[in-house]
Scaffold this active site. Structure first.
Site, PDB file in Angstrom:
ATOM      1  N   ASP A   1      13.394  -3.504  -5.357  1.00  0.00           N
ATOM      2  CA  ASP A   1      14.455  -4.431  -4.938  1.00  0.00           C
ATOM      3  C   ASP A   1      15.734  -3.595  -4.857  1.00  0.00           C
ATOM      4  O   ASP A   1      15.768  -2.440  -5.283  1.00  0.00           O
ATOM      5  CB  ASP A   1      14.618  -5.561  -5.975  1.00  0.00           C
ATOM      6  CG  ASP A   1      15.754  -6.513  -5.615  1.00  0.00           C
ATOM      7  OD1 ASP A   1      15.823  -6.948  -4.449  1.00  0.00           O
ATOM      8  OD2 ASP A   1      16.587  -6.825  -6.487  1.00  0.00           O
ATOM      9  N   SER A   2      16.786  -4.216  -4.327  1.00  0.00           N
ATOM     10  CA  SER A   2      18.070  -3.516  -4.297  1.00  0.00           C
ATOM     11  C   SER A   2      18.638  -3.345  -5.704  1.00  0.00           C
ATOM     12  O   SER A   2      19.506  -2.506  -5.906  1.00  0.00           O
ATOM     13  CB  SER A   2      19.071  -4.309  -3.458  1.00  0.00           C
ATOM     14  OG  SER A   2      19.307  -5.561  -4.066  1.00  0.00           O
TER      15      SER A   2
ATOM     16  N   GLY B   1      22.010  -7.125   1.135  1.00  0.00           N
ATOM     17  CA  GLY B   1      22.161  -8.373   1.873  1.00  0.00           C
ATOM     18  C   GLY B   1      23.173  -8.373   2.997  1.00  0.00           C
ATOM     19  O   GLY B   1      23.049  -9.126   3.953  1.00  0.00           O
TER      20      GLY B   1
ATOM     21  N   CYS C   1      12.093  -8.091  -2.664  1.00  0.00           N
ATOM     22  CA  CYS C   1      13.430  -8.261  -2.095  1.00  0.00           C
ATOM     23  C   CYS C   1      13.266  -8.924  -0.732  1.00  0.00           C
ATOM     24  O   CYS C   1      12.614  -8.376   0.157  1.00  0.00           O
ATOM     25  CB  CYS C   1      14.080  -6.893  -1.936  1.00  0.00           C
ATOM     26  SG  CYS C   1      15.661  -6.935  -1.074  1.00  0.00           S
TER      27      CYS C   1
ATOM     28  N   GLU D   1      24.551  -9.179 -10.447  1.00  0.00           N
ATOM     29  CA  GLU D   1      24.588  -7.736 -10.741  1.00  0.00           C
ATOM     30  C   GLU D   1      25.664  -7.412 -11.787  1.00  0.00           C
ATOM     31  O   GLU D   1      25.598  -6.382 -12.442  1.00  0.00           O
ATOM     32  CB  GLU D   1      24.838  -6.928  -9.460  1.00  0.00           C
ATOM     33  CG  GLU D   1      23.678  -6.975  -8.464  1.00  0.00           C
ATOM     34  CD  GLU D   1      22.527  -6.011  -8.791  1.00  0.00           C
ATOM     35  OE1 GLU D   1      22.801  -4.893  -9.264  1.00  0.00           O
ATOM     36  OE2 GLU D   1      21.360  -6.380  -8.578  1.00  0.00           O
TER      37      GLU D   1
ATOM     38  N   CYS E   1      16.192 -15.389  -2.283  1.00  0.00           N
ATOM     39  CA  CYS E   1      16.716 -14.081  -2.699  1.00  0.00           C
ATOM     40  C   CYS E   1      16.267 -13.942  -4.142  1.00  0.00           C
ATOM     41  O   CYS E   1      16.431 -14.884  -4.935  1.00  0.00           O
ATOM     42  CB  CYS E   1      18.238 -14.048  -2.618  1.00  0.00           C
ATOM     43  SG  CYS E   1      18.960 -12.580  -3.402  1.00  0.00           S
ATOM     44  N   THR E   2      15.685 -12.806  -4.471  1.00  0.00           N
ATOM     45  CA  THR E   2      15.083 -12.698  -5.804  1.00  0.00           C
ATOM     46  C   THR E   2      16.132 -12.668  -6.920  1.00  0.00           C
ATOM     47  O   THR E   2      15.782 -12.805  -8.092  1.00  0.00           O
ATOM     48  CB  THR E   2      14.172 -11.460  -5.886  1.00  0.00           C
ATOM     49  OG1 THR E   2      14.888 -10.305  -5.419  1.00  0.00           O
ATOM     50  CG2 THR E   2      12.921 -11.655  -5.034  1.00  0.00           C
ATOM     51  N   HIS E   3      17.396 -12.492  -6.567  1.00  0.00           N
ATOM     52  CA  HIS E   3      18.446 -12.583  -7.587  1.00  0.00           C
ATOM     53  C   HIS E   3      18.726 -14.037  -8.000  1.00  0.00           C
ATOM     54  O   HIS E   3      19.227 -14.284  -9.093  1.00  0.00           O
ATOM     55  CB  HIS E   3      19.767 -12.010  -7.069  1.00  0.00           C
ATOM     56  CG  HIS E   3      19.850 -10.512  -7.073  1.00  0.00           C
ATOM     57  ND1 HIS E   3      19.168  -9.730  -6.172  1.00  0.00           N
ATOM     58  CD2 HIS E   3      20.571  -9.660  -7.850  1.00  0.00           C
ATOM     59  CE1 HIS E   3      19.465  -8.451  -6.400  1.00  0.00           C
ATOM     60  NE2 HIS E   3      20.309  -8.385  -7.413  1.00  0.00           N
TER      61      HIS E   3
HETATM   62  N1  DGL Z   1      17.391  -9.437  -4.147  1.00  0.00           N
HETATM   63  C1  DGL Z   1      17.558  -9.190  -2.756  1.00  0.00           C
HETATM   64  C2  DGL Z   1      16.860 -10.241  -1.922  1.00  0.00           C
HETATM   65  O1  DGL Z   1      15.922 -10.864  -2.363  1.00  0.00           O
HETATM   66  C3  DGL Z   1      18.922  -9.007  -2.180  1.00  0.00           C
HETATM   67  C4  DGL Z   1      20.048  -8.530  -2.948  1.00  0.00           C
HETATM   68  C5  DGL Z   1      21.071  -7.734  -2.175  1.00  0.00           C
HETATM   69  O2  DGL Z   1      21.871  -8.267  -1.417  1.00  0.00           O
HETATM   70  O3  DGL Z   1      21.030  -6.540  -2.375  1.00  0.00           O
HETATM   71  O4  DGL Z   1      17.215 -10.434  -0.781  1.00  0.00           O
END
Ligand code: DGL
Length: 284
Positions: free
Chosen positions: A13-14, A46, A77, A164, A196-198
């Site tokens: 992931d990022s 993103g 991600c 983050e 979004c996994t976040h």
């Molecule tokens: N966790 C990432 C996703 O599922 C994106 C996070 C980012 O913007 O870096 O899209």
């Protein structure tokens, strides 16, 4: 090259978001080894052009296979999977002689969303890159098998940055959520996919803003189930049912990754290593 069943599952992931998927995989498949790379040195993905994210996704995928011997990949991600669809990544690996199954979060999440709705009015939220790519419009239509599903999408820039920084609640997060989720509220959806996994780390705030009538759907568990099925179908699942190890790497501040990561994932994240990039993969 085919990696044996003893190889780890490679995941990236990022940054911290994919840890929601890692958690689900560790819980469902405790006998498997896992290598996770959080590309915090280049996060966020993103709001970057999809071409750039595509390059990063390739580099991360090739590194997991070449440097860590991954037997399967999980693109944890949404933005990376929107930029480089998993079937394309799998074909590119195959063209390089690498027989590695790949799964992402977009299809498993869409299937769960379609199963969750009663009214047929659903929503998805994600990064600008994911939402603008249209990947969810296609995936939800695929998952609906011809049934009528009314999908409302909203990009939520700013959510990832809060996570983050370790800020998963508080008045500023709520204020931003109220503004960004307004189109979802207006559409009167009964199920919302956290695309979004976040975002599962913000589930409490999102749920408070949208109310109890909206079911929140996260792709983490569904992805873990899809991974299990994929490993079993390909004869790549390890025999043991416990004792798997987990390695975590970050391209950014490793101490930060270790400390915040442990808070978000749990005690399995007891150390983090530096990932300083890997093989670039094929030119494209
Ligand atoms: N966790 C990432 C996703 O599922 C994106 C996070 C980012 O913007 O870096 O899209």
């Amino acid at each position: 090259m085919t990696s044996g069943i003893d190889g780890p599952i490679g995941m990236f992931d990022s940054g911290f978001g994919g840890l929601t998927v890692a958690r689900a995989v560790i819980d469902l498949l405790p006998g498997e080894d896992l290598v996770y790379i959080g590309d915090t040195g280049r996060y966020p993905f993103g709001d970057k052009p999809l071409d750039e994210v595509r390059r990063y996704a390739r580099e991360l995928a090739w590194s997991l296979v070449h440097d860590f011997g991954a037997k399967a990949l999980v693109v944890a991600c949404n933005t990376a999977a929107a930029a480089l669809p998993v079937h394309e990544l799998e074909s590119e690996l195959a063209a390089d002689g690498l027989d590695i199954p790949v799964i992402g979060v977009i299809d498993p999440g869409s299937q769960a969303l379609v199963r969750a709705t009663r009214s047929g009015s659903v929503g998805v939220i994600g990064t600008i890159g994911t939402i603008n790519s249209g990947a969810y419009d296609l995936a939800v239509a695929r998952a609906a098998y011809g049934a009528t599903i009314d999908l409302t999408s909203a990009a939520c820039p700013g959510f990832v940055e809060f996570v983050e920084r370790g800020r998963t609640s508080g008045p500023e997060v709520t204020l931003l959520a109220e503004r960004l989720l307004a189109p979802i509220r207006e559409a009167k959806v009964d199920a919302l996919l956290l695309g979004c996994t976040h975002y599962p780390f913000l589930a409490r705030v999102i749920s408070e803003v949208l109310g109890d009538n909206v079911m929140l759907v996260s792709s983490a568990d569904e992805t873990a189930f899809a991974l299990r099925d994929l490993l079993e179908a390909g004869g790549r699942r390890r025999d043991r049912t416990e004792g798997g190890t987990a390695r975590f790497l970050s391209s950014g501040d490793v101490m930060w990754f270790e400390n915040l990561g442990r808070r978000l994932l749990g005690p399995e994240l007891c150390g983090a290593e530096v990932w300083s990039g890997g093989s670039p993969g094929p030119e494209n």
